[in-house]
Design a protein around this motif. Sequence first.
Motif, PDB file in Angstrom:
ATOM      1  N   GLN A   1      14.295  29.596 -32.262  1.00 40.17           N
ATOM      2  CA  GLN A   1      12.770  29.294 -31.789  1.00 40.17           C
ATOM      3  C   GLN A   1      12.014  28.878 -33.770  1.00 40.17           C
ATOM      4  OE1 GLN A   1      11.552  30.787 -29.112  1.00 40.17           O
ATOM      5  NE2 GLN A   1       9.329  29.432 -29.405  1.00 40.17           N
ATOM      6  N   MET A   2      11.872  29.643 -34.181  1.00 38.53           N
ATOM      7  CA  MET A   2      11.678  28.679 -35.305  1.00 38.53           C
ATOM      8  C   MET A   2      11.608  27.211 -35.888  1.00 38.53           C
ATOM      9  SD  MET A   2      12.060  30.193 -39.823  1.00 38.53           S
ATOM     10  CE  MET A   2      13.330  28.903 -39.988  1.00 38.53           C
TER      11      MET A   2
ATOM     12  N   VAL B   1       6.837  33.836 -42.342  1.00 38.30           N
ATOM     13  CA  VAL B   1       7.340  33.260 -41.560  1.00 38.30           C
ATOM     14  C   VAL B   1       7.450  34.476 -40.563  1.00 38.30           C
ATOM     15  CG1 VAL B   1       8.144  31.475 -40.258  1.00 38.30           C
ATOM     16  CG2 VAL B   1       8.128  30.690 -42.440  1.00 38.30           C
ATOM     17  N   THR B   2       6.531  33.980 -39.288  1.00 38.30           N
ATOM     18  CA  THR B   2       6.476  35.436 -38.277  1.00 38.30           C
ATOM     19  C   THR B   2       6.993  34.298 -37.319  1.00 38.30           C
ATOM     20  OG1 THR B   2       5.006  36.612 -39.145  1.00 38.30           O
ATOM     21  CG2 THR B   2       4.914  36.523 -37.342  1.00 38.30           C
ATOM     22  N   VAL B   3       7.290  35.298 -36.665  1.00 38.89           N
ATOM     23  CA  VAL B   3       7.522  34.738 -34.949  1.00 38.89           C
ATOM     24  C   VAL B   3       7.522  35.985 -34.014  1.00 38.89           C
ATOM     25  CG1 VAL B   3      10.089  33.658 -33.416  1.00 38.89           C
ATOM     26  CG2 VAL B   3      10.002  33.442 -36.131  1.00 38.89           C
ATOM     27  N   SER B   4       6.833  35.650 -32.964  1.00 32.88           N
ATOM     28  CA  SER B   4       6.034  36.511 -32.574  1.00 32.88           C
ATOM     29  C   SER B   4       7.084  36.458 -31.136  1.00 32.88           C
ATOM     30  CB  SER B   4       5.111  36.553 -31.648  1.00 32.88           C
ATOM     31  OG  SER B   4       4.657  35.512 -31.339  1.00 32.88           O
ATOM     32  N   GLN B   5       6.797  37.372 -30.881  1.00 23.98           N
ATOM     33  CA  GLN B   5       7.410  38.166 -28.903  1.00 23.98           C
ATOM     34  C   GLN B   5       8.539  38.065 -29.100  1.00 23.98           C
ATOM     35  OE1 GLN B   5       5.616  35.351 -25.744  1.00 23.98           O
ATOM     36  NE2 GLN B   5       4.284  35.108 -27.072  1.00 23.98           N
TER      37      GLN B   5
END
Lengths: 290, 290
Positions: free
Chosen positions: B157-158, B105-109
């Motif tokens: 955010q996720m 699981v990737t959260v960008s920015q």
Amino acid sequence: MKTVETVKELRSCLRPLRDRRIGLVPTMGYLHEGHVSLIRKAREECDVVVLSVFVNPLQFGPQEDFARYPRDLERDARIAEQAGVDFLFAPPVEEMYPQQPLTKVTVSQLTDRLCGASRPGHFDGVATVVAKLFHIVEPDRAYFGMKDAQQVAVVEQMVRDLHFPVTVVPCPTVREEDGLALSSRNVYLSAEERSQATVLSAGLREVAEKVKRGEMTLASQAIDYLKRRISSKPLARIDYVDVLAFPELTPVKELTGRRVIVAVAVRFGSTRLIDNIILHEKEDLPCSAR
Amino acid sequence: MKTVETVKELRSCLRPLRDRRIGLVPTMGYLHEGHVSLIRKAREECDVVVLSVFVNPLQFGPQEDFARYPRDLERDARIAEQAGVDFLFAPPVEEMYPQQPLTKVTVSQLTDRLCGASRPGHFDGVATVVAKLFHIVEPDRAYFGMKDAQQVAVVEQMVRDLHFPVTVVPCPTVREEDGLALSSRNVYLSAEERSQATVLSAGLREVAEKVKRGEMTLASQAIDYLKRRISSKPLARIDYVDVLAFPELTPVKELTGRRVIVAVAVRFGSTRLIDNIILHEKEDLPCSAR
């Protein structure tokens, strides 16, 4: 059947049903008999059946058919109700993506080949939206068609890796009388393309039979055979023909001795069709024929 | 309190409690008063409190302190029980990662700056393990300390992006008498390092006071001030000093007019410490002082 458009309303509908067994059939709509078979299976196994209809922009590439993907919610609702759906969840795009999404679920390795190679980012979009639907519906069981075998492998891997409390139920591909695998995209085909498109299922069936009779033992033979067979149709442009271990999707040399998938993707005009068979260690029978 | 090591057992413990409000406090163990404050908050708000103790290899870089990260499960169990934990979930690594994980699981920015920039892959590891813990425990509420403010922003955010049915509850940083933010890593510090490490919280407090008195208005002023202040300690090596909008973690010029975070990461020998304050639009008070 109740049609619901928001996450909040769906959750409040499902809240009093949490002690029942909930089945989810995630689709992009424009329902056909393949979807109906998933709904029927869910109906058999679950107390509550949720069908989601959502054309997920995240799983389409910029050059792909998101805009023209066929949509007909009224027709879907009639079919869904008749097949036994309790809740039809049909959220607008803004409901599923209320802000610019920054979070992505990525499954590596399994997505390096087949449709993952042809459609970069596609399976990130699939894994991400399936994760969202799982969190919204919180199903006990979720039903997926084996026509999209790589999707099944990816979702099963995601469920295992992330410990989702969901059982994935893969269901056999449903086919037309002449063998063509049902797909919402079949409506794109011209009469001539439609007629030539039977080469996918015919070629795969022939491979399965040759393997069963011991006439074909190597992956390379199956690939060569299918490439020649499909290329004999003038409108067909091969995207890929591949043979891999299933569900690991790693290269194999032999067609027997373990479970393998023989998978093809072929373009007819601007329409991209996929099909596959699973050859089993023991029976060498296509999954969808069982 | 019951200590549980397997996913299966935890799920079967929680199954009869599904209609109660379940709170999760995810930790890497070696509990301190910061963790205890999270447990107490969960105890106040929930019927069932689950504490997870898991040093997650996925969130450590190859050169980081995974192997030497302090562990003492017996001590953790005593503290947890006394603080009111119902279930202590302490899985071995093989239980959380039974096979090579392919899903991330990737959260960008949000992860481009601060610790995300200094520790590549760290927040993928955090987001992935938090997703797993959410699926295993299925909590209603999950408690995180604001010392790891970027982690709070990433997890929130996720949760929003993936529609997790979980409320994230950020809790104030707990500090020693002299201001040092509690951290399991503080045990690494020598006496001299420990003494100089108070510069982090002191510097941040000074910035908050200057902003409150109107003596400091620009992000660049706060950054310059903190860099000078921290560099005055001979054992301190600055990793970053930054001022960003919170929780968006985007650059800002002004210290007022909106919620901002002033965040620092500083090495003392091989120990990397972090601290931050949130400046509020109205009050300009550090979050942890509220």
